[in-house]
Scaffold this motif. Structure first.
Motif, PDB file in Angstrom:
ATOM      1  N   VAL A   8       3.636   0.099  -1.368  1.00 50.99           N
ATOM      2  CA  VAL A   8       4.218  -1.227  -1.092  1.00 50.99           C
ATOM      3  C   VAL A   8       5.726  -1.102  -0.901  1.00 50.99           C
ATOM      4  O   VAL A   8       6.292  -1.663   0.039  1.00 50.99           O
ATOM      5  N   SER A  27       0.084  -5.731   1.385  1.00 48.89           N
ATOM      6  CA  SER A  27      -0.647  -6.007   0.156  1.00 48.89           C
ATOM      7  C   SER A  27      -1.802  -5.022   0.095  1.00 48.89           C
ATOM      8  O   SER A  27      -2.323  -4.608   1.132  1.00 48.89           O
ATOM      9  N   ALA A  60       3.099  -8.524  -0.747  1.00 48.51           N
ATOM     10  CA  ALA A  60       3.899  -7.375  -1.189  1.00 48.51           C
ATOM     11  C   ALA A  60       3.534  -6.955  -2.610  1.00 48.51           C
ATOM     12  O   ALA A  60       4.391  -6.681  -3.445  1.00 48.51           O
ATOM     13  N   TYR A  62      -0.189  -5.523  -5.176  1.00 51.03           N
ATOM     14  CA  TYR A  62      -1.511  -4.921  -5.189  1.00 51.03           C
ATOM     15  C   TYR A  62      -2.322  -5.550  -6.315  1.00 51.03           C
ATOM     16  O   TYR A  62      -1.770  -6.086  -7.273  1.00 51.03           O
TER      17      TYR A  62
END
Length: 73
Positions: A8, A27, A60, A62
């Protein structure tokens, strides 16, 4: 998680495109299979659900798949 965060951050770095600064984001959805208990299709579905959660939580970022994500679907 550490690898996802590094991805990211790396993708989010500014790019110079013919003098124009471009910033993109990403993402990531993560699903983990243990002992071969999931088919490839199930694993992909779980990663996709985690990706949708990551996007819903502000981009942006996870997210790991959690069983309640499947229940919400």
């Amino acid at each position: 998680a550490a690898l996802a965060l590094r991805i990211v951050e790396a993708v989010s770095m500014p790019y110079d495109l013919e003098g124009q600064e471009i910033v993109i984001g990403t993402s990531i959805g993560i699903a983990v299979a243990s002992e071969g208990n999931l088919s490839p299709d199930q694993l992909l579905k779980q990663a996709d659900l985690a990706l949708y959660r990551a996007k819903a939580d502000g981009r942006a970022t996870y997210r790991f798949f959690e069983p309640e994500m499947d229940a919400e679907l």
